[in-house]
Every structure is written in structure tokens, then in C-alpha cells.
Motif scaffolding. Structure first.
Motif, PDB file in Angstrom:
ATOM      1  N   ARG A   1       0.979  -1.341   0.018  1.00  0.00           N
ATOM      2  CA  ARG A   1      -0.161  -0.096  -0.211  1.00  0.00           C
ATOM      3  C   ARG A   1       0.932   1.055   0.060  1.00  0.00           C
ATOM      4  O   ARG A   1       0.630   2.192  -0.594  1.00  0.00           O
ATOM      5  CB  ARG A   1      -1.170  -0.096   1.194  1.00  0.00           C
ATOM      6  CG  ARG A   1      -2.218  -1.310   0.980  1.00  0.00           C
ATOM      7  CD  ARG A   1      -3.170  -1.113   2.169  1.00  0.00           C
ATOM      8  NE  ARG A   1      -2.730  -1.750   3.396  1.00  0.00           N
ATOM      9  CZ  ARG A   1      -2.420  -1.090   4.500  1.00  0.00           C
ATOM     10  NH1 ARG A   1      -2.780   0.023   4.597  1.00  0.00           N
ATOM     11  NH2 ARG A   1      -2.071  -2.115   5.489  1.00  0.00           N
ATOM     12  N   ASP A   2       1.759   1.205   0.738  1.00  0.00           N
ATOM     13  CA  ASP A   2       2.850   2.438   0.784  1.00  0.00           C
ATOM     14  C   ASP A   2       3.561   2.725  -0.588  1.00  0.00           C
ATOM     15  O   ASP A   2       3.511   3.776  -1.253  1.00  0.00           O
ATOM     16  CB  ASP A   2       4.078   2.090   1.653  1.00  0.00           C
ATOM     17  CG  ASP A   2       3.497   2.141   3.152  1.00  0.00           C
ATOM     18  OD1 ASP A   2       2.614   2.530   3.560  1.00  0.00           O
ATOM     19  OD2 ASP A   2       4.356   1.526   3.925  1.00  0.00           O
ATOM     20  N   ARG A   3       4.020   1.756  -1.472  1.00  0.00           N
ATOM     21  CA  ARG A   3       4.278   1.867  -2.730  1.00  0.00           C
ATOM     22  C   ARG A   3       3.521   2.164  -3.637  1.00  0.00           C
ATOM     23  O   ARG A   3       3.665   2.974  -4.709  1.00  0.00           O
ATOM     24  CB  ARG A   3       5.109   0.146  -3.186  1.00  0.00           C
ATOM     25  CG  ARG A   3       5.298   0.335  -4.564  1.00  0.00           C
ATOM     26  CD  ARG A   3       6.824   1.378  -4.787  1.00  0.00           C
ATOM     27  NE  ARG A   3       7.268   1.173  -5.863  1.00  0.00           N
ATOM     28  CZ  ARG A   3       7.809   2.113  -6.604  1.00  0.00           C
ATOM     29  NH1 ARG A   3       8.155   3.313  -5.968  1.00  0.00           N
ATOM     30  NH2 ARG A   3       8.415   2.247  -7.778  1.00  0.00           N
ATOM     31  N   ALA A   4       2.089   1.593  -3.541  1.00  0.00           N
ATOM     32  CA  ALA A   4       1.029   2.144  -4.478  1.00  0.00           C
ATOM     33  C   ALA A   4       0.669   3.572  -4.484  1.00  0.00           C
ATOM     34  O   ALA A   4       0.497   4.391  -5.115  1.00  0.00           O
ATOM     35  CB  ALA A   4      -0.375   1.152  -4.242  1.00  0.00           C
ATOM     36  N   GLY A   5       0.768   4.103  -3.131  1.00  0.00           N
ATOM     37  CA  GLY A   5       0.701   5.364  -2.804  1.00  0.00           C
ATOM     38  C   GLY A   5       1.702   6.379  -3.170  1.00  0.00           C
ATOM     39  O   GLY A   5       1.268   7.181  -3.716  1.00  0.00           O
ATOM     40  N   GLU A   6       2.699   5.901  -2.970  1.00  0.00           N
ATOM     41  CA  GLU A   6       4.072   6.520  -3.843  1.00  0.00           C
ATOM     42  C   GLU A   6       3.837   6.825  -5.310  1.00  0.00           C
ATOM     43  O   GLU A   6       4.324   7.856  -5.754  1.00  0.00           O
ATOM     44  CB  GLU A   6       5.309   5.816  -3.445  1.00  0.00           C
ATOM     45  CG  GLU A   6       6.483   6.690  -3.748  1.00  0.00           C
ATOM     46  CD  GLU A   6       7.855   6.139  -3.393  1.00  0.00           C
ATOM     47  OE1 GLU A   6       8.839   6.702  -3.579  1.00  0.00           O
ATOM     48  OE2 GLU A   6       7.881   5.187  -2.359  1.00  0.00           O
ATOM     49  N   LEU A   7       3.580   5.687  -5.779  1.00  0.00           N
ATOM     50  CA  LEU A   7       3.327   5.691  -7.171  1.00  0.00           C
ATOM     51  C   LEU A   7       2.235   6.618  -7.853  1.00  0.00           C
ATOM     52  O   LEU A   7       2.293   7.521  -8.557  1.00  0.00           O
ATOM     53  CB  LEU A   7       3.158   4.453  -7.912  1.00  0.00           C
ATOM     54  CG  LEU A   7       4.445   3.225  -7.852  1.00  0.00           C
ATOM     55  CD1 LEU A   7       3.930   1.799  -8.160  1.00  0.00           C
ATOM     56  CD2 LEU A   7       5.576   3.746  -8.678  1.00  0.00           C
ATOM     57  N   LEU A   8       1.127   6.555  -7.017  1.00  0.00           N
ATOM     58  CA  LEU A   8      -0.159   7.345  -7.420  1.00  0.00           C
ATOM     59  C   LEU A   8       0.289   8.871  -7.222  1.00  0.00           C
ATOM     60  O   LEU A   8      -0.080   9.712  -8.066  1.00  0.00           O
ATOM     61  CB  LEU A   8      -1.316   6.947  -6.381  1.00  0.00           C
ATOM     62  CG  LEU A   8      -2.439   7.598  -6.671  1.00  0.00           C
ATOM     63  CD1 LEU A   8      -3.101   7.536  -8.135  1.00  0.00           C
ATOM     64  CD2 LEU A   8      -3.693   7.234  -5.803  1.00  0.00           C
ATOM     65  N   ALA A   9       1.095   9.176  -6.209  1.00  0.00           N
ATOM     66  CA  ALA A   9       1.242  10.526  -5.680  1.00  0.00           C
ATOM     67  C   ALA A   9       2.475  11.060  -6.930  1.00  0.00           C
ATOM     68  O   ALA A   9       2.104  12.070  -7.316  1.00  0.00           O
ATOM     69  CB  ALA A   9       1.896  10.600  -4.386  1.00  0.00           C
TER      70      ALA A   9
END
Length: 439
Positions: free
Chosen positions: A257-265
């Protein structure tokens, strides 16, 4: 003779059934309470049934109604947990689910868009849709050169349905308001009306997607499928698939979830400066995580055109808030039309109102949570709070509405992910002026 008027009347009747159904359940609920029923249990039952009806009607109608439901779904993280659960599943389903259109309609639309010999363009064509969107559905196929492709076909009568739905939904804004506390639903509907008209021509979407695919062609973090062919109501692009972001939200590890959030941002803040466009439909159904770790982005029907990147006044406002400069902030807000004419509000009150929204930029990493977003929604939406009066004095000029909605939508998805994101570094890479000391 066209049956569009009859279908439109039917859609209007179904949408009108939503507030009537909710009112009927409320009356029945009060009756059971008077008879001695458990208040919390009765309320939970009412909300569950209302959510079920919301999904059934919006999902069946597709068009503007489904699009509106998808837009609302990214804000469910802001709803208090005790109220949100029944709606959470219903709204989240709208991100990817809808009843399919009949096969005969699919064939007719493809013949109209690509000619009677449309099948000769494909080696294979799967009649069963692989996914549903708000105004069309997607089929998997094999292009004549052997490439796996996604074929997006618009629903017949989509334009009439979209405009009819949005007119009706504008009359239901009070009913839908609890799904997005602290947010005025009517401007959202008005903006959706304008954007949905643009999305009805898939040639525009294809041009947008080509622009994104070109810029991110060799990007180590973002993947955008290339466009193969396009027509006004049909579009063919490379078939690429991965793990849906909704699945990461529901079942992902904290690291995922952290990685997905970083990619989205990273995608949200880089695109205005790299492509000079902003992907304007940030609900989880439009993002997937590929096996190679990149984020797949789809659906480019709605974009904001930003030839100079994000509007500079927004960057400077954020800078003033970060640097605790209330006088400079309120002067800029007045100059840019963010304060209603004749309003009497202090600079310190405005700074206090906006400060929590810049909180994620004060530290190297920030943990986005539902609780944090709920706190912001309650703070600005509580009629008894001083922040509510300050918020009423603020205005959002039309030219900033789409950027504002997309940023809030992205924020909502980050909170759904409960992601820990190095947002300060991501934003600083593309807006270095934010963190550059004043001369």
C-alpha cells in the motif's frame, strides 16, 4: 422510431426512486423504533438497504449516474466509519462493475465505427466484456498483427443518458450530500456535466492517451498502454493488466500500500509538468499494479489541460501556508478570486483553516489515514465550528475546480490505501519553489 425518449424517461424514474426509497425506509425505521426496536440495528439495516439500492440503480444506469457514483467513491474514506460501511462496498463496486450491454449492440457499434468488416481487423474478439466503464465497456481481443488489445465500446445512447442522469442527479444533491461531508455536491455535478460531454468522443481520449503513453514510454514507475486505433465511439489500445488498486486497498500489505501510494502521488504531481495534462478521473478502478512493480494507468477521457504545469497561484498559496505567512496568503487569495467579495475574514483564520491540508508536506513522510481525512471533513463541515464560517467565505474559481477535485480525489485514494508516502520529496521535485527560501 428511436426509443431514446422512452429509455430516458425510464432512467429518470429509476433515479427518482432513490430519494423516495430512502424516505420510505426512514419512515418504516421510525415506526419500528416507536415499537421498541433497537435504534442502531434499525439504522444499520436502513443504510445497508439504501446502499444496495444506490448501487443497483447507478450501476444499471451507467452514464452520468455511474460516473457520479465513481467520483463519490474516492471520498468514502472521509465518511465516519460508523456511517460509511454500508456505502463503502456499494460505491467501491461502481469503480469497476456494471451490467454488460447486449452482444448485438456491441457488434452494431463496432460496425458503425470501424465499418462492416470490423472483424477483419481482429484475429480474435472475446464477446464477453472484460470490464465496464461509466459510458462504455471493454472487450479483450487480438489485433490483426498478433497484439493483445483492449477494445473500448461506448454504450448506445450514452450522450442522452449522461445528460439526463446529470440533470436528475442535480435535483438529488441534498440526498447524496452525506456521502461527501464538507463538500458541496452541486458544483461537482456541474463540473461533471461539462467533462462528460468531452469524454463522449473517444478520439479525444485517444489523443490524450497517446500523449501520456509517449511521455511515460520508458518510465520505470508508470505504464500507459499505447493506442492502436480510434473512432468517435470505439477505441483500441494495448491490453495490459495487473493487480487492481482496489485489491491492494482491501488486501495489500502495508509495504504494498505504501508503494502504491508513492506511485500514485508521483503520477499525479509529475504529469502536469511532463505531459502538461492532468489525468482527471482518480478512482481506484483506473489504476493497477503490474508484475514489474510499475503502476498501470488507464482511462484518459477526462483531463485538465495545463500548458504551464499546475497553476502557479496554487503553488504560491501552498508556499505561503507552509511558511506561515497569513498576510501574504490572504492578499493572494483576494487577488485570485478565492475569497468571496465583501467577506470579512481574518488572515489568521484563513491560515488556520488551510494549515491542516499542508500537513503532509511538513515532514519527509506522511501516513495518510481514513481517520485523518475524516478529521478534516468533520472540521470544515461542522456547522458549529469556526472553520465552517471561514470555509463559507472562501470561493473556488471555475478554472481551478478540476485541479482541486482531482487533488482531493487523489488524497482520498491515498487515505483509502492508508499509505505512508514521501510526499514532500515528490512534490518538491516538480514544484521546487515550494521549499525554496524567499529572497
Amino acid at each position: 422510431m428511436s426509443d431514446i425518449p422512452r429509455r430516458t424517461a425510464s432512467r429518470t424514474a429509476k433515479l427518482a426512486s432513490l430519494p423516495l426509497g430512502v424516505a420510505g425506509r426512514a419512515a418504516a425505521g421510525w415506526g419500528r423504533r416507536i415499537a421498541g426496536g433497537d435504534r442502531e440495528q434499525i439504522s444499520a439495516q436502513m443504510m445497508a438497504k439504501s446502499a444496495e439500492q444506490l448501487f443497483a440503480v447507478l450501476g444499471e444506469l451507467k452514464g452520468g449516474a455511474m460516473k457520479f457514483g465513481q467520483a463519490l467513491s474516492v471520498f468514502e474514506a472521509a465518511v465516519p466509519d460508523e456511517l460509511a460501511e454500508p456505502y463503502r462496498e456499494a460505491l467501491t463496486k461502481l469503480q469497476t462493475a456494471a451490467p454488460p450491454m447486449p452482444t448485438a449492440d456491441v457488434h452494431r457499434m463496432l460496425a458503425e465505427q470501424f465499418g462492416r468488416g470490423w472483424r477483419s481487423r481482429f484475429r480474435e474478439f472475446d464477446e464477453v466484456p472484460a470490464a465496464a466503464a461509466s459510458i462504455g465497456q471493454v472487450h479483450r481481443a487480438v489485433w490483426r498483427d498478433g497484439r493483445d488489445v483492449a477494445v473500448k465500446v461506448q454504450y448506445p445512447g450514452a450522450e442522452e443518458a449522461v445528460l439526463s442522469d446529470l440533470r436528475q442527479l442535480s435535483r438529488m444533491s441534498r440526498l447524496l450530500q452525506p456521502l461527501a461531508p464538507g463538500m458541496d455536491i452541486k458544483p461537482l455535478i456541474a463540473e461533471l456535466r461539462e467533462r462528460m460531454v468531452e469524454e463522449l468522443d473517444y478520439r479525444d481520449e485517444a489523443d490524450n492517451q497517446r500523449a501520456f503513453a509517449s511521455v511515460y514510454a520508458d518510465d520505470p514507475e508508470i505504464r500507459v498502454p499505447r493506442v492502436v486505433a480510434s473512432a468517435p465511439k470505439a477505441m483500441v489500445s494495448e491490453w495490459v493488466t495487473g493487480r487492481r488498486l482496489g485489491d491492494v486497498i482491501r488486501q495489500g500489505t502495508q509495504e504494498e500500500r505504501d508503494r502504491a501510494g508513492e506511485l500514485l502521488a508521483g503520477f499525479h504531481y509529475s504529469a502536469p509538468y511532463r505531459v502538461h495534462l492532468l489525468h482527471s478521473d482518480p478512482h481506484p478502478g483506473n489504476f493497477q499494479i503490474l508484475d514489474d512493480g510499475r503502476m498501470l494507468v488507464v482511462d484518459f477521457g477526462a483531463v485538465a489541460r495545463l500548458p504551464e504545469g499546475l497553476p502557479r497561484p496554487l503553488t504560491i498559496m501552498t508556499k505561503f501556508a507552509l511558511e506561515n505567512r497569513p498576510a501574504d496568503l490572504i492578499a493572494l487569495l483576494r487577488d485570485e478570486g478565492f475569497l468571496r467579495a465583501g467577506t470579512d475574514v481574518s488572515a489568521d483564520d484563513v491560515l488556520a483553516y488551510l494549515a491542516p491540508f499542508t500537513e503532509p508536506l511538513h515532514t519527509e513522510r506522511f501516513r495518510f489515514t481514513r481517520r485523518w481525512l475524516q478529521g478534516q471533513a468533520e472540521r470544515v463541515g461542522d456547522l458549529r465550528s469556526p472553520e465552517f464560517d471561514t470555509g463559507r467565505a472562501l470561493n473556488l474559481p471555475p478554472q481551478y475546480l478540476l485541479v482541486h477535485r482531482v487533488t482531493l480525489g487523489t488524497l482520498g485514494v491515498l487515505c483509502q490505501l492508508e499509505a505512508d508516502v514521501p510526499l514532500r520529496g515528490i512534490v518538491g521535485r516538480w514544484q521546487p519553489e515550494l521549499f525554496t527560501p524567499a529572497d
